[in-house]
Scaffold this motif. Sequence first.
Motif, mmCIF file in Angstrom:
data_model
loop_
_atom_site.group_PDB
_atom_site.id
_atom_site.type_symbol
_atom_site.label_atom_id
_atom_site.label_comp_id
_atom_site.label_asym_id
_atom_site.label_seq_id
_atom_site.Cartn_x
_atom_site.Cartn_y
_atom_site.Cartn_z
ATOM 1 N N SER A 97 -4.972 -7.092 -1.580
ATOM 2 C CA SER A 97 -3.611 -6.558 -1.656
ATOM 3 C C SER A 97 -3.617 -5.028 -1.631
ATOM 4 O O SER A 97 -2.643 -4.393 -1.244
ATOM 5 N N ALA A 98 -4.747 -4.430 -2.028
ATOM 6 C CA ALA A 98 -4.815 -2.964 -2.070
ATOM 7 C C ALA A 98 -5.235 -2.366 -0.735
ATOM 8 O O ALA A 98 -5.236 -1.158 -0.566
ATOM 9 N N GLY A 101 -2.198 -1.312 1.212
ATOM 10 C CA GLY A 101 -1.078 -1.956 0.521
ATOM 11 C C GLY A 101 0.194 -1.141 0.493
ATOM 12 O O GLY A 101 1.266 -1.666 0.204
ATOM 13 N N HIS A 102 0.101 0.155 0.787
ATOM 14 C CA HIS A 102 1.293 0.996 0.747
ATOM 15 C C HIS A 102 2.086 0.923 2.043
ATOM 16 O O HIS A 102 3.206 1.399 2.113
ATOM 17 N N ARG A 103 1.498 0.331 3.096
ATOM 18 C CA ARG A 103 2.191 0.300 4.391
ATOM 19 C C ARG A 103 3.179 -0.847 4.436
ATOM 20 O O ARG A 103 2.954 -1.911 3.883
ATOM 21 N N TRP A 104 4.273 -0.631 5.167
ATOM 22 C CA TRP A 104 5.251 -1.700 5.363
ATOM 23 C C TRP A 104 4.654 -2.779 6.243
ATOM 24 O O TRP A 104 3.697 -2.544 6.970
ATOM 25 N N GLY A 105 5.230 -3.964 6.171
ATOM 26 C CA GLY A 105 4.809 -5.039 7.067
ATOM 27 C C GLY A 105 4.306 -6.253 6.315
ATOM 28 O O GLY A 105 4.312 -6.283 5.088
ATOM 29 N N LEU A 106 3.869 -7.240 7.084
ATOM 30 C CA LEU A 106 3.349 -8.466 6.481
ATOM 31 C C LEU A 106 1.947 -8.214 5.934
ATOM 32 O O LEU A 106 1.188 -7.441 6.506
ATOM 33 N N PRO A 107 1.599 -8.847 4.809
ATOM 34 C CA PRO A 107 0.272 -8.607 4.231
ATOM 35 C C PRO A 107 -0.819 -9.392 4.948
ATOM 36 O O PRO A 107 -1.599 -10.101 4.335
ATOM 37 N N ILE A 108 -0.851 -9.269 6.256
ATOM 38 C CA ILE A 108 -1.904 -9.947 7.014
ATOM 39 C C ILE A 108 -2.897 -8.888 7.467
ATOM 40 O O ILE A 108 -2.513 -7.913 8.111
ATOM 41 N N ALA B 143 9.826 -9.676 5.244
ATOM 42 C CA ALA B 143 8.666 -9.489 6.120
ATOM 43 C C ALA B 143 8.305 -8.016 6.201
ATOM 44 O O ALA B 143 7.132 -7.652 6.235
ATOM 45 N N ILE B 144 9.310 -7.156 6.198
ATOM 46 C CA ILE B 144 9.044 -5.718 6.303
ATOM 47 C C ILE B 144 8.389 -5.191 5.029
ATOM 48 O O ILE B 144 7.492 -4.361 5.072
ATOM 49 N N ARG B 147 4.009 -6.418 2.249
ATOM 50 C CA ARG B 147 2.718 -5.829 1.882
ATOM 51 C C ARG B 147 2.823 -4.959 0.614
ATOM 52 O O ARG B 147 2.117 -5.223 -0.361
ATOM 53 N N PHE B 151 1.265 -5.797 -3.266
ATOM 54 C CA PHE B 151 0.438 -4.775 -3.918
ATOM 55 C C PHE B 151 1.074 -4.354 -5.244
ATOM 56 O O PHE B 151 0.419 -4.354 -6.296
ATOM 57 N N VAL B 164 3.010 3.922 -3.432
ATOM 58 C CA VAL B 164 4.101 2.948 -3.368
ATOM 59 C C VAL B 164 5.138 3.310 -4.440
ATOM 60 O O VAL B 164 4.782 3.565 -5.585
#
Lengths: 264, 271
Positions: A97-98, A101-108, B143-144, B147, B151, B164
């Motif tokens: 998760s880290a 982890g600060h970026r937008w988007g799906l956690p893939i 979805a946006i 992430r 975290f 964040v």
Amino acid sequence: MSALSLQQVTVSFAGRAVLSDVTLEIGQGLFIGMLGPNGAGKTTLMRTVLGLIRPAGGRIRVLGEPASSGNAAVGYIPQLRSLAGNMRLRGWDFVASACNGHRWGLPILSRAGRQEVHWALDMVGATELARRPLMETSGGERQRLLLAQALLGRPRLLLLDEPLISLDPHHQHGVVTLVKQVQQELGITVIFSAHELNPLLGAIDQVLYLGRGQAALGKVDEVITKPVLSRLYGSNIDVIRMKNRIFVMAGDVEVEKEEHCHHA
Amino acid sequence: MLEFDFMQNAFIAGGLVSVLAGVVGFFLVMRGQTFAGHALSHVGFAGATGAALLGLSPMWGLIWVTLLGGVSMGALGERLQGSDIVIGTILSLALGLGMLFLHFFTAYATQATALLFGNVLGVNTDTLWTLAWLGLACLLLLAIMARPLVFASLQPELAEAKGVSLRQVSMLFLAIVALTTAECIQIVGVLLVFTLMVGPAATAQKLTSHLGTGVLLAALLALAEAWLGITLAFYTDWPTSFWITALSSSAYLAVTVLHMLRNRRPVASAA
Ligand SMILES: Nc1ncnc2c1ncn2[C@@H]1O[C@H](COP(=O)(O)OP(=O)(O)OP(=O)(O)O)[C@@H](O)[C@H]1O
Ligand SMILES: [Mg+2]
């Protein structure tokens, strides 16, 4: 360039100074043990370095840059851990998760991201461990995963806030050895806060002792002395050395032991 | 049974809302904010009855007031989060206000039952479109922000150090929760939102420790419970909400027992 440089830094909460006029310089590639009684400002100093607390005065340089949050070059294990107690989430997802982890988007994770997580888990020998749910790991195992997480993004300065808390001496030794090994292998600077000096003795290059708003930095033999500690505690402190151990005493009470009990 | 228009609508509405509820609920459980979600639905009750009293659309009253409630909860941040007493007080005040609004608007009594316990069989095409658009907006927003949300939920202090904004994440997420709650109320009602949002998510996270699988499973479980509930309601003529709650809690109970048995076995063999 030093890993961390503080010049006359003052941090206060509601007008009360927790750190007052602290000046110090930490060279790169060192393992620093940070000590001090409860409320001495260990966590506060780390959060200031991370850019989460703005000092009331003074100048901070972290690897040559002003302190600001979002600095990828600084890794961190926080003291208060809310560790997703509500969920049986496996260690891998927790660590990953880290990763950006600060970026937008799906956690893939991208392939590079997954490799990064593999690398970090491998560094601390937690690849197997990461398959298990986090809440079913022991305190020592959890520290491994937290260390792996802190290594993501390849920081050059690691701030570890009391990773030894609630571990028995055997596991304390394990964590210190692991951190030392990672620190040496990567050639990074580590600031490791703790309540007891002895578990750190063989591993640290320098000690940073906080007390009453002041700080003392230097080799163990320079800092853990009667005059320096008496100044930091504001009372008469005795330092007793026995074989490879050092006991810091106020009267006939061992101060570090005392604090440890308060904390537990 | 699908030859009836109202049944088609019920299946579409139930499907849309349950998938959304399952996904959003998973993150709600992960963040330990289920009680906040529960409270938001009660805030919605006051919104819907208040709007009706003013002659406005109850559904939009519900949506706007829950949204406002969610965003302000997020903005208040740590001071409010985890504070069961504050949240509980807001919850009862909202329910009380809703009662007062109903008192002045007696013609609304049958609608009150629908609000409190849901009425999926009464969903018309207009409502269906509103549910679809709102649901889509929620999923898109989720979805946006997924992430940083994960975290910030798992490692708040570290996330903060990495740049964040915990408050921003919290506000956006509770806005999504608020809209999802408003949608759930159409299906199961104010009092039973828990059953669609929390039940499937709680069941899913007992079945898997993988994040992605968990989210997917929560959505599928919610969908299955909603559709099966509507079907059972059609054949038994018992309320849909009853069937959905019954299925949701049975599923949770079943995996809990399963889990206990599985965890006991190694201990028993070691002893
Ligand atoms: N956000 C805050 N607001 C007000 N006071 C604070 C805040 N954070 C810390 N303090 C105060 O600053 C002082 C230093 O706290 P800090 O947590 O840095 O100490 P510490 O050395 O990490 O202690 P411990 O060993 O207990 O972890 C304490 O007196 C604490 O009450
Ligand atoms: Mg601390």
